[in-house]
Design a protein around this motif. Structure first.
Motif, PDB file in Angstrom:
ATOM      1  N   SER A   1      47.708  43.297  46.154  1.00  0.00           N
ATOM      2  CA  SER A   1      47.262  42.536  44.982  1.00  0.00           C
ATOM      3  C   SER A   1      45.891  41.930  45.219  1.00  0.00           C
TER       4      SER A   1
ATOM      5  N   GLU B   1      44.326  44.692  38.473  1.00  0.00           N
ATOM      6  CA  GLU B   1      45.558  43.964  38.721  1.00  0.00           C
ATOM      7  C   GLU B   1      46.620  44.931  39.221  1.00  0.00           C
ATOM      8  N   PHE B   2      47.118  44.698  40.411  1.00  0.00           N
ATOM      9  CA  PHE B   2      48.129  45.548  41.024  1.00  0.00           C
ATOM     10  C   PHE B   2      49.483  45.253  40.394  1.00  0.00           C
ATOM     11  N   ASP B   3      50.063  46.254  39.730  1.00  0.00           N
ATOM     12  CA  ASP B   3      51.316  46.087  39.007  1.00  0.00           C
ATOM     13  C   ASP B   3      52.481  46.503  39.902  1.00  0.00           C
ATOM     14  N   THR B   4      53.318  45.546  40.258  1.00  0.00           N
ATOM     15  CA  THR B   4      54.462  45.840  41.122  1.00  0.00           C
ATOM     16  C   THR B   4      55.711  46.186  40.332  1.00  0.00           C
TER      17      THR B   4
ATOM     18  N   THR C   1      48.334  50.056  37.859  1.00  0.00           N
ATOM     19  CA  THR C   1      47.951  48.882  37.074  1.00  0.00           C
ATOM     20  C   THR C   1      48.677  48.766  35.742  1.00  0.00           C
TER      21      THR C   1
ATOM     22  N   LYS D   1      42.412  42.948  43.322  1.00  0.00           N
ATOM     23  CA  LYS D   1      41.607  41.916  42.659  1.00  0.00           C
ATOM     24  C   LYS D   1      40.137  42.067  43.028  1.00  0.00           C
TER      25      LYS D   1
END
Length: 236
Positions: free
Chosen positions: A106, A115-118, A156, A110
């Motif tokens: 994440s 935005e790293f989507d988990t 993302t 940034k």
């Protein structure tokens, strides 16, 4: 020279020819950099590496022409074809360490303005590699863009890398024709993906991995400056 003469259609045409000739000459004088990238569509560091590679290419485009080909790799060949929760999958694979891994990614994303989507699903990436291979044959100049869009969707936007609808939508977005028909037969491209896997990724243990002009090798999400040094070494 008067403004009247400058606006002459004949001179405008003549000047255009000169400019085009100079442009063609500049292009011909550039050295060619060919890059084979072994990557998996579910590898976050492969996306980071691509972003850094793109920065290096942008900074070096006045010196070189580039040809980039994406080659398959499977971080987990046994990953299920049906979608499973990313969090559940990585919990089983890494235990509670996965939380620190997600937090680290994440932060890295940034730094790239992403935005790293988990959330969402993960699973076997074979179909994405089939599509990447198909694109390389049908429209090689669009393959690099296709890979970018696959990464964006998966990392993302919570898209599932094995979702046929997502893959076809991505292909359509970058102007790849015939992707839906190609992917509808689960056998299409499988042999070719296996052949590329054996040829380009057999002796590597992790990705991203880069082979530049067949002689300079890099692994990992290297910074742009490292790629630029590699371009120089590979073109010497």
């Amino acid at each position: 020279m008067s403004s009247k003469i400058l606006k002459s259609p004949i001179l405008r045409f003549f000047r255009g020819k000169v400019i085009m000739a100079e442009s063609a000459s500049n292009t011909a004088s550039k050295k060619l950099i060919q890059i084979d990238v072994s990557s998996d569509s579910v590898c976050p560091w492969c996306f980071v590496g691509k972003k850094n590679l793109d920065k290096a290419i942008e900074a070096s485009k006045d010196q070189y022409n580039f040809e980039i080909r994406w080659r398959p790799f499977f971080l987990d060949p046994s990953a299920p074809k049906e979608g499973v929760s990313k969090k559940e999958f990585y919990l089983q694979k890494y235990g509670n360490r996965y939380q620190g891994m997600f937090a680290r990614m994440s932060e890295v994303f940034k730094g790239l303005g992403l935005e790293f989507d988990t959330a969402g699903l993960t699973g076997n990436s074979l179909d994405s590699h089939r599509l990447i291979h198909y694109t390389g044959k049908q429209a090689p100049e669009k393959q690099h863009t296709l890979v970018e869009e696959l990464f964006i969707g998966y990392f993302t936007q919570g898209k599932f890398i094995g979702d046929r609808e997502f893959l076809v939508e991505t292909a359509n977005k970058v102007g790849i024709e015939g992707a839906e028909e190609f992917l509808s037969d689960p056998n299409n491209g499988v042999t070719e993906v296996k052949e590329e896997l054996a040829k380009y990724s057999k002796n590597i243990t992790g990705v991203p991995n880069y082979t530049i002009n067949g002689k300079v090798k890099l692994s990992g999400a290297q910074p742009p400056e490292t790629f630029q040094s590699a371009f120089k070494a590979a073109s010497a």
